[in-house]
Design an enzyme around this catalytic site. Structure first.
Site, PDB file in Angstrom:
ATOM      1  N   GLN A  45      62.218  14.053  16.827  1.00  0.00           N
ATOM      2  CA  GLN A  45      62.680  13.450  15.575  1.00  0.00           C
ATOM      3  C   GLN A  45      64.051  14.020  15.187  1.00  0.00           C
ATOM      4  O   GLN A  45      64.229  15.233  15.148  1.00  0.00           O
ATOM      5  CB  GLN A  45      61.642  13.710  14.467  1.00  0.00           C
ATOM      6  N   LYS A  95      54.357   7.483  12.842  1.00  0.00           N
ATOM      7  CA  LYS A  95      54.363   7.207  14.280  1.00  0.00           C
ATOM      8  C   LYS A  95      53.035   7.638  14.902  1.00  0.00           C
ATOM      9  O   LYS A  95      52.435   6.910  15.701  1.00  0.00           O
ATOM     10  CB  LYS A  95      55.551   7.916  14.955  1.00  0.00           C
ATOM     11  N   ASP A 141      62.522   6.650  22.961  1.00  0.00           N
ATOM     12  CA  ASP A 141      63.492   6.293  21.919  1.00  0.00           C
ATOM     13  C   ASP A 141      64.651   5.502  22.539  1.00  0.00           C
ATOM     14  O   ASP A 141      65.408   4.851  21.823  1.00  0.00           O
ATOM     15  CB  ASP A 141      64.057   7.568  21.264  1.00  0.00           C
TER      16      ASP A 141
END
Ligand code: NAP
Length: 284
Positions: free
Chosen positions: A94, A50, A117
């Protein structure tokens, strides 16, 4: 019939180049903060990818790595600081988190404007009600892959296999928004094949290989394979028996090279969208 491959790598390249151009027009670089707690090796690879994708698109990114013993209070304090940091437009924590940290509390602590997200209850509510907002990256990437085939979803029958909050459910809502007729299947669905055989589009998001086999597919259907599994040789594979389904379907995403790269691409697009919204707010 041999299905056409839907190339997630090529589509990602195009979309990331467009994102880099849009980012260059902003007064400040889009900024993404990625937080990793603990030393899960798979998570470490995901966050590295990422951050690397951010750098390639000319975005600013910070990777904050913490020991697995980090307290929930300390993590929430870091998120609060990032929420008010003007250089950061997107915050990603994460998953999975160590057991002593409640992921719901953590997701809820991220400002909705920076929830790249798209996992928060507010972001989910925006999707459900059709309000603009940041959409979960994987299902949104699947929509872009379907769009790239040129097939209009209006009036088509789409079957989503899987109902997780991060993939299956938002996927179903996005397909519904695109005017498809949507069926959602899950582990308690008695006859999965009955549903998939009627589907113009199948999105498989289960996490079990060979969930979708050739006899379960309508000729010409679009098949999106979200699954990430390992075959007997340890190679990455999806939920679809790709070799056989390819002989029946019209379009299919490969694994690897389909949904995976698109998930990171949509993270960049969400960060860009958040940065553009911040720039518009400060110009007012
Ligand atoms: P998840 O939370 O475990 O959800 C799996 C879903 O599949 C559940 O809704 C489950 O039903 C359903 N299911 C299980 N067995 C089934 C069966 N035999 N028939 C029909 N449905 C069944 O997984 P997830 O997070 O949604 O992820 C799904 C897969 O996508 C995983 O392989 C994951 O690694 C992959 N993934 C890939 C990406 C990417 O970027 N490529 C991103 C996210 C996820 P119940 O609800 O009834 O248990």
């Amino acid at each position: 019939m041999t299905a056409q491959l839907i190339d997630g790598v090529a589509l990602s390249k195009t979309l990331r180049a467009e994102a880099a151009m849009r980012a260059a027009r902003l007064p400040h670089r889009p900024g993404l903060a990625v937080i990793l707690v603990g030393d899960d090796p798979a998570s470490a690879v995901y966050v590295r990818n990422k951050v690397k994708a951010c750098a390639e698109a000319g975005f600013h990114s910070v990777l904050e790595q913490y020991d697995a013993t980090l307290s929930e209070a300390d993590l929430l304090a870091r998120i609060a600081a990032l929420n008010t940091d003007p250089a950061i437009h997107g915050i990603l924590v994460q998953m999975p988190l160590p057991r002593h940290i409640d992921p719901h509390q953590v997701i809820a602590a991220i400002s909705t404007a920076k929830d790249v997200d798209g996992y928060s209850v507010l972001s989910a509510g925006e999707l459900l009600t059709g309000l603009p907002g940041l959409r979960p990256c994987t299902p949104w990437g699947c929509m872009k892959l379907i769009e790239s085939t040129g097939i209009d979803l209006r009036g088509k029958h789409a079957v989503v296999i899987g109902r997780s909050n991060t993939v299956g459910k938002p996927m179903a809502l996005l397909l519904l928004q695109a005017n498809a007729t949507v069926t959602v299947c899950h582990s308690a669905t008695p006859d999965l094949a009955h549903h998939t055989r009627q589907a113009d589009v199948v999105v498989a998001a289960v996490g079990r290989r060979n969930t979708l086999t050739a006899d379960m597919v309508k000729p010409g259907a679009v098949i999106i394979d979200v699954g990430m599994n390992r075959n007997d040789d340890g190679k990455l594979c999806g939920d679809v028996d790709t070799a056989a389904v390819q002989q029946v379907a019209g379009w299919i995403t490969p694994v690897p090279g389909g949904v995976g790269p698109m998930t990171i691409t949509m993270l960049l697009l969400n960060t860009l969208q958040a940065a553009e919204a911040a720039a518009a707010r400060s110009a007012r």
